[in-house]
Structure formats: C-alpha cells, structure tokens
Design an enzyme around this catalytic site. Structure first.
Site, PDB file in Angstrom:
ATOM      1  N   CYS A 250       0.824  -1.191   0.000  1.00  0.00           N
ATOM      2  CA  CYS A 250       0.000   0.000   0.000  1.00  0.00           C
ATOM      3  C   CYS A 250       0.862   1.247   0.000  1.00  0.00           C
ATOM      4  CB  CYS A 250      -0.894   0.009   1.250  1.00  0.00           C
ATOM      5  SG  CYS A 250      -1.844  -1.512   1.473  1.00  0.00           S
TER       6      CYS A 250
ATOM      7  N   ASP B 290      -3.018  -9.655   7.595  1.00  0.00           N
ATOM      8  CA  ASP B 290      -1.812  -9.540   8.403  1.00  0.00           C
ATOM      9  C   ASP B 290      -1.751  -8.172   9.088  1.00  0.00           C
ATOM     10  OD1 ASP B 290      -1.432  -8.265   5.952  1.00  0.00           O
ATOM     11  OD2 ASP B 290       0.707  -8.670   5.892  1.00  0.00           O
TER      12      ASP B 290
ATOM     13  N   ILE C  47      11.546 -10.408 -20.543  1.00  0.00           N
ATOM     14  CA  ILE C  47      11.707  -9.304 -21.488  1.00  0.00           C
ATOM     15  C   ILE C  47      12.734  -9.647 -22.560  1.00  0.00           C
ATOM     16  CG2 ILE C  47      11.057  -7.477 -19.879  1.00  0.00           C
ATOM     17  CD1 ILE C  47      14.070  -6.972 -19.463  1.00  0.00           C
TER      18      ILE C  47
ATOM     19  N   SER D  44      10.502 -11.638  -7.275  1.00  0.00           N
ATOM     20  CA  SER D  44      11.727 -11.217  -7.957  1.00  0.00           C
ATOM     21  C   SER D  44      12.937 -11.897  -7.329  1.00  0.00           C
ATOM     22  CB  SER D  44      11.873  -9.691  -7.852  1.00  0.00           C
ATOM     23  OG  SER D  44      13.177  -9.268  -8.164  1.00  0.00           O
ATOM     24  N   GLY D  45      13.962 -12.122  -8.141  1.00  0.00           N
ATOM     25  CA  GLY D  45      15.211 -12.705  -7.657  1.00  0.00           C
ATOM     26  C   GLY D  45      16.168 -11.691  -7.057  1.00  0.00           C
TER      27      GLY D  45
END
Length: 650
Positions: free
Chosen positions: A2, A99, A289, A368-369
C-alpha cells in the site's frame, strides 16, 4: 502492499494528510482511508491507500483502528499465520484474516519488542490514543520505504518523497551532497535524502513522537550483528542448508489471496524461484523481457529469452514475453517522477514495463530474484575484486604494458559494441587499488578526481565526505572474510539504496507488489554463515546457491554466464537519446546552475562517441539527474507529470 502517509501535530494536518494520500494513489488503487485524533494541542492524522492482496474484504481496510490503537501499514508479513496462532492462544480474537490485524495485535502485546519477531517487508505508523504517541517503523532490510520530515514539534511522513514535496509547496531545498552522492553511485544512498529537511527512516529502526515534543529513536536489527553471528556460526563448523532456507522463504512469499507471478529472466536467481514457485503453484505465470533485435546486436547481449523459455517449458510455467522497444523520451521523465530521487539504473524501466503488463493481465503480486547477488557474491565486481588480488602480484612493468594495450582498444564501433573490452577496461581501472577503494571503484561511476572535475569546484569537500562515508560503512565490521565484507557492504548500501528502491517505486507505479524471497531475514542469516570461499569457488560466483539450485534446475541454466537485468544503453544513447544528450550537455539546468561543468560533460560525450570509452551509463544518469533537478527546483513533477517534458524537443 500500500501507500501510507500521516501528520503529527502538523499545521492543517487533515488537508495535508489527504493530499499526501492522494499523491500515493498509484500505490493503492483498491481503497483509501483516513483516521484523525486529538493529541496534545494538535492532532494526528493517518492516511492509507490500499492494494488489496490478503483479506480482500472490509476487515482488511486501513487505517485499522481497534482498542485505542490506529495503524497505517504498507507491506506483507510472511510469518503472520504463526503470530496469529500465538496471539489467539493468548486470548486475542481476530475479526478478519489480514496480516494488518496481526501486526496491530502484535504491537498491542509486545510494543517495539514485536519488531524483531516480524518476518516480511513493512513500513508503518501506529498511534496510541492512550499515550498520544506515534511510532514509525521500517523493516530489517529496507525493502519498504518510509520518508519523513520534522519541523518544530510537527512531523509528516509518507511512502514516497514526492508526497512530502507536494505538501510543502516546493519549499524543500535540494541537498547538493545527495546529488554528489548520486553522481558517484548513480543512486542516492539510503543514509541520505535528495531534499535537505527530509530523511529516510533507516532499515531495522523505529522513531517515536511524544505529545510533549520529544522524539526517541531505536534500532532493533543490525546487519553488522547478523554478519558477525554468521561468522561465528561458520567458525563453529555450521553449514546452513541453503536449498531448504530458500525453498521455505519462497513458499512463504507465495501467501496471497490474489494471483502471484514471477519475473523470469532465464538467469539463475529468477529461474530458481520460478521453479520452486511452480512446485507450489502449478501453472504459475512468469514474465520476461527481450529487446529490439538491432539494440541487442549492438550491445552483444546474450539471448536470455531462450533460457527463460526452457525453464518455463520444463516446469509448466505460463510465460509472457515482452519486447522492450520503449519510447525512452517519454519514459525517462515518467520514471524520474516515479523514482522520487535521481536513480540512474535503466533496469527501473524494465521493472515498470513488466509490472504494467502483469497488472493489465490481472496480476497484483510478483516474485523477484533481487538480493541473491548481493548476499551470495554473484556480481562480476565480486569476482573481479578477488582476481585483482592476484593481479597485484603480477610484476608492475607487465601490468603497465597490459594496461596500455587495453587502453588503446575501442569499446565500440559505429555498428557494434565490444563487451569484453568494456569489462577489461573497467577491471584495470581499479585492479591496482587498495581493497575498499577498489571495491568502490568497481561499481561506482567516477574516481575522486573525475568527480571533482565534473562538478562545481566548491563541492570538492562534499566529494570527500561522500567517499569517507563509503569507507566508514565498508570498514564497519569485524569480518576477516574478504568476500563477506563485500557482501555486507552491498547489503547495507547497494541493496537498499538502489535495487530495493527502484524495485519498490517502479512496481508501485504500476500498482503491483513485488516480493523478494532472497531478501528475507532467515535467508540473510544463512547467507552470512557461508564462508566466502563457498560463495566464490575458483572463478564461479554464487557457488553455494548454484549447488542448491542444481538439484532443481538443469545445469545449463545454473552454470550459464551471468546475464544483466539492464537495457541497451549504448544503442539508446547513439540513437533515441542523442539529441537530448546534446541539449542537456550544452544548455541543461544542471549546467546553467553551475552544478555540472559543461566542458567536462562534453569530454565525456566525445570520448563515448569516439568509441574509446563506454560512458553510456554516466550519460544516462546525467539525464535522470537533469530531469529530477528540473522537477525539484521548479515544482514540476512534485504534484503530477505536468511540465516534466524534454524542453526544446517537443
């Protein structure tokens, strides 16, 4: 995930909080809310923009108010189920499944002592109606941002710096020291802020405002301590099970009531996470990509798409391919606006476009890595700095001969670039230097003299301050392991200052949440318990992570050469952006203000055009700094994108 904002004893706090919250609308398109309460002779106001991911019902709405506590929170807690069970066993009754409610009740029970128990990414503000105190807190590793500004006894805070700039009516002054640091690094370190009055709440810390005007600060988690504990674990012979830790973290990061997808470049880090996620969520989507064929050829970029397709096919992943042929003249000012501070990494564009495509397909959450390279020594600079120690043992006359020969080689012709020559020149620029200086030069844009020659001569002392800060952070540890010293410096500076910063802001610009399973407190603890010779083995970086991944991924993916999550800058600079570069160098605001020196910039452009040096990254960052500076000094871009255009090109 958020956007949060608020004011504490701030003039006209209600209207200011509403404006802060409106500026953050892209971070939370699913809902908005505000809470107000008297405090002393003033008021507190908390604002919130919601991106609904867990508990999509009204019971997850914010600001959440219960039993005299009011919370505005940005993030995700991956150990919320365990905390919920512990609190329920102690008699807490929950209204919903969010949460957010777990965090509020954890604070009620443990106060600041709850912070080290939290496993996730978060920034929040919580107000206690009984005491009149407001506490701000940020996660251990700085995944989620929190900016604040204090004037007198008042305070204003927000998830993004642009929100603070918008509500202060353009009164914030540019911090030239932060701009100097940005030129050095191509990003602003987390310890600095682009505007003088504003600041970033440090990772692993909290700040408490009291009604009597007192402000208290505390640290609840320090990476230096984690690294020291890891060293002791390694000396005792402990060998963490990296495969088990990464798998468990990935499983927790899939917790969601909405679809989750992954970034998939075809490299080790994203492929490993995608394979693990596909075990838990068969048919999971992934996004990858590619670039225009002519750009990829010019840059001699590897064919990452082929490897991404291989991983997707092997694990039944629904792969979405996005060709990036962006109108960079349009994207440059847009990304500069969303990045908040001058950040010169074109990977931000990749992240924004991937997240935009995912959002259009209905995906709100992506894995993501990010972070694996910093923690497990996966960057070329880590191996290069190790190799530099050997290079320094080569006889000096031979080193001079090698340096002279490489210096005469071109990095590009009119038709193509030579990556190996660029790497060789980069290596030789720092290979003879002492450890800390060499490490800094291996990933920053300028040495001391180059930076001083580029900027206003009156800022020479500021350059020394910025370099001293880097040295102090690098040396602030008791580690006797060279590789882990580099990893610790990266985890404290490079990771929060650049990679996590652009990831958060680029993804949230597309109203998308990006989660980073490698940047997890348990993974970090395990990583620093691994000795450096298990991270870099021979000429193999990230060796221990590759061992873990080899049980899941095919060897050709695990041991392929490292790719780059970047962009074809030289191609863009020589084609799409060449007119803009000329404009900024000859008549840009940075030049006209005296901050940058026109003659020095012209030398960069000439050397780059001649093909003897690769200054494409330097010039790209000059463009990002120019656009940021225009917005910061004129007010354009503080409230919207209006007016943030390429002057003279439209």
């Amino acid at each position: 995930m958020c956007g949060i904002a608020g004011t504490y004893r701030w003039p006209d706090g209600k209207a200011v909080t509403d404006r802060l919250t409106d500026t953050l609308a892209h971070r939370g398109p699913d809902g908005a809310g505000r809470y107000s309460h008297a405090v002393g002779d003033g008021e507190v106001h908390l604002g919130h923009r919601r991106l609904a991911v867990i508990d999509l019902s009204g019971t997850g709405a914010q600001p959440m108010v219960s039993g005299g506590l009011a919370l505005t929170y940005n993030g995700e807690l991956y150990n919320a189920p365990e905390l919920r069970a512990e609190l329920a066993a102690a008699g807490v009754r929950f209204r919903g499944t969010s949460d957010t409610e777990v965090l509020l009740e954890s604070w009620r029970r443990w106060g600041t002592d709850c912070l080290p128990r939290l496993r996730g990414m978060f920034a929040f503000g919580i107000f206690d109606e009984r005491t009149g105190e407001l506490v701000l807190a940020r996660d251990q590793l700085g995944i989620k941002p929190l900016f604040l500004l204090r004037r007198g006894e008042g305070l204003v805070f927000a998830s993004e710096l642009k929100a603070l700039a918008a509500v202060t009516g353009g009164s914030l002054e540019v911090d030239h020291a932060a701009m100097v640091a940005s030129l050095l690094y191509y990003w602003v370190p987390d310890s600095r802020c682009a505007f003088r009055e504003a600041e970033k709440l440090p990772p692993g810390s909290w700040l408490r405002c009291r009604p009597d005007g007192r402000v208290e600060r505390g640290r609840y988690w320090r990476l230096e301590d984690v690294a020291a504990e890891g060293r002791e674990r390694a000396l005792s012979g402990e060998r963490p099970d990296i495969a088990a830790v990464v798998e468990e973290s990935t499983r927790r990061h899939l917790l969601s009531d909405v679809p989750v997808a992954t970034f998939l470049s075809g490299g080790l880090d994203s492929s490993y996470l995608t394979a693990l996620a596909a075990r838990d969520r068969p048919g999971i989507s992934a996004y990858t990509i590619g670039f225009r064929a002519e750009d990829a050829r010019f840059e001699a970029m590897p064919d990452d798409l082929r490897h991404a397709r291989q991983v997707a096919g092997r694990y039944g992943v629904d792969l979405h391919e996005i060709e990036i042929a962006p109108d960079v003249l349009d994207l440059l000012p847009r990304m500069t606006y969303h990045l908040d501070e001058p950040i010169g990494d074109p990977a931000a564009i990749n992240t924004f476009l991937i997240c935009s495509a995912a959002r259009e397909a209905g995906v709100k959450v992506m894995l993501s890595g990010m972070g694996a390279d910093e923690l497990f020594a996966g960057y070329r600079k880590h191996l290069a700095n190790r190799l530099a120690l050997r290079y320094q043992r080569v006889p000096r006359p031979l080193r001079r001969a090698v340096s002279g020969a490489v210096d005469r080689l071109p990095v590009a012709t009119a038709r193509r670039g030579f990556r190996s020559v660029r790497f060789a020149k980069r290596f030789l620029s720092f290979a003879d230097l002492p450890e800390e200086t060499a490490f800094r030069r291996s990933y920053t844009l300028y040495d001391r003299r180059e930076l001083i020659d580029l900027i206003d001569p009156d800022l020479a002392g500021t350059v020394d301050d910025v370099l001293t800060e880097h040295a102090d952070v690098y040396r602030d540890n008791g580690l006797d392991d060279f590789v882990n010293r580099m990893c610790l410096a990266d985890a404290r500076m490079f990771l929060p200052g650049l990679n996590l910063a652009y990831t958060d802001r680029s993804s949230m610009a597309a109203s998308t949440e990006v989660r980073v399973p490698y940047v997890d407190v348990e993974v970090v603890k395990a990583a620093f318990a691994v000795p450096g010779d298990r991270k870099i083995a021979g000429r193999q970086g990230k060796a221990v992570l590759k061992e873990a991944a080899a049980s899941v991924l095919p060897r050709e993916i695990v041991y392929r050469p490292k790719g780059l999550f970047s962009a074809p800058l030289r191609a863009w600079m020589s084609r799409d952006l060449a007119p803009l570069v000329r404009e900024v160098v000859n008549d840009g605001e940075l030049v006209r203000s005296g901050f940058l020196r026109r003659d020095a910039l012209r030398r960069l452009v000439a050397a780059d055009a001649a093909g003897q040096q690769d200054f494409s990254k330097h010039l790209w960052h000059v463009l990002t700094l120019e656009f940021w500076y225009r917005g910061a000094t004129t007010g354009a871009g503080q409230n919207s994108l209006d007016g943030v255009e390429t002057r003279g090109l439209r």
